[in-house]
Design a protein around this motif. Structure first.
Motif, PDB file in Angstrom:
ATOM      1  N   CYS A  45      31.229  28.963  28.105  1.00  0.00           N
ATOM      2  CA  CYS A  45      30.806  29.611  26.865  1.00  0.00           C
ATOM      3  C   CYS A  45      30.527  31.079  27.137  1.00  0.00           C
ATOM      4  O   CYS A  45      29.851  31.419  28.099  1.00  0.00           O
ATOM      5  CB  CYS A  45      29.557  28.939  26.302  1.00  0.00           C
ATOM      6  SG  CYS A  45      29.083  29.622  24.695  1.00  0.00           S
ATOM      7  N   HIS A  47      29.080  32.966  24.811  1.00  0.00           N
ATOM      8  CA  HIS A  47      27.969  33.313  23.904  1.00  0.00           C
ATOM      9  C   HIS A  47      28.359  34.488  23.005  1.00  0.00           C
ATOM     10  O   HIS A  47      27.625  35.477  22.904  1.00  0.00           O
ATOM     11  CB  HIS A  47      26.703  33.643  24.696  1.00  0.00           C
ATOM     12  CG  HIS A  47      26.391  32.683  25.806  1.00  0.00           C
ATOM     13  ND1 HIS A  47      26.319  31.317  25.612  1.00  0.00           N
ATOM     14  CD2 HIS A  47      26.163  32.887  27.125  1.00  0.00           C
ATOM     15  CE1 HIS A  47      26.042  30.739  26.772  1.00  0.00           C
ATOM     16  NE2 HIS A  47      25.956  31.669  27.702  1.00  0.00           N
ATOM     17  N   CYS A  72      22.696  30.679  20.885  1.00  0.00           N
ATOM     18  CA  CYS A  72      24.154  30.759  20.854  1.00  0.00           C
ATOM     19  C   CYS A  72      24.706  29.789  19.807  1.00  0.00           C
ATOM     20  O   CYS A  72      24.271  28.648  19.725  1.00  0.00           O
ATOM     21  CB  CYS A  72      24.723  30.420  22.229  1.00  0.00           C
ATOM     22  SG  CYS A  72      26.528  30.461  22.265  1.00  0.00           S
ATOM     23  N   CYS A  79      27.184  24.513  23.036  1.00  0.00           N
ATOM     24  CA  CYS A  79      26.301  25.354  23.833  1.00  0.00           C
ATOM     25  C   CYS A  79      24.893  25.327  23.261  1.00  0.00           C
ATOM     26  O   CYS A  79      24.709  25.470  22.068  1.00  0.00           O
ATOM     27  CB  CYS A  79      26.811  26.790  23.852  1.00  0.00           C
ATOM     28  SG  CYS A  79      25.783  27.880  24.844  1.00  0.00           S
ATOM     29  N   PHE A  81      22.417  27.324  24.641  1.00  0.00           N
ATOM     30  CA  PHE A  81      21.722  28.463  25.244  1.00  0.00           C
ATOM     31  C   PHE A  81      20.818  29.178  24.251  1.00  0.00           C
ATOM     32  O   PHE A  81      21.216  29.488  23.132  1.00  0.00           O
ATOM     33  CB  PHE A  81      22.753  29.452  25.811  1.00  0.00           C
ATOM     34  CG  PHE A  81      22.144  30.709  26.348  1.00  0.00           C
ATOM     35  CD1 PHE A  81      21.357  30.683  27.489  1.00  0.00           C
ATOM     36  CD2 PHE A  81      22.353  31.919  25.715  1.00  0.00           C
ATOM     37  CE1 PHE A  81      20.782  31.848  27.984  1.00  0.00           C
ATOM     38  CE2 PHE A  81      21.794  33.086  26.209  1.00  0.00           C
ATOM     39  CZ  PHE A  81      20.998  33.051  27.339  1.00  0.00           C
TER      40      PHE A  81
END
Ligand SMILES: [Zn+2]
Length: 96
Positions: A45, A47, A72, A79, A81
């Motif tokens: 990823c 992001h 993200c 993802c 994050f």
């Protein structure tokens, strides 16, 4: 050489400089795009998109975020994050 000719020459030079700068910028952007696309192809990823904290949330992804955090939203929920600050978000992308 007349004033007009001088002026014309300077303008042409300036236009050529602008065009060359734009070409270099375009090439750099394409290179960066290709690099990020290669990472995504490997399942990494990048992001590339996210939502920031907002109260009340506008997007479901904003739920549960604390002030300063960014989550993200690249891809379809793969993802998870969450960056705790803009600095962390930018540093994570710079590190790719
Ligand atoms: Zn991500």
């Amino acid at each position: 050489m007349s004033y007009f000719a001088d002026d014309y020459g300077t303008d042409t030079e300036a236009i050529e400089t602008l065009q060359r700068d734009a070409d270099l910028e375009q090439t750099a952007m394409e290179r960066e795009g290709n690099r990020l696309a290669a990472l995504r192809a490997k399942g990494i990823c990048t992001h590339s998109s996210g939502v920031m904290y907002r109260d009340p949330p506008v997007y479901p992804e904003q739920a549960g975020l604390r002030p300063g955090q960014t989550r993200c939203t690249e891809g379809t929920g793969g993802c998870t994050f969450v960056a705790n600050s803009d600095e962390e978000w930018n540093a994570t992308q710079d590190a790719l």
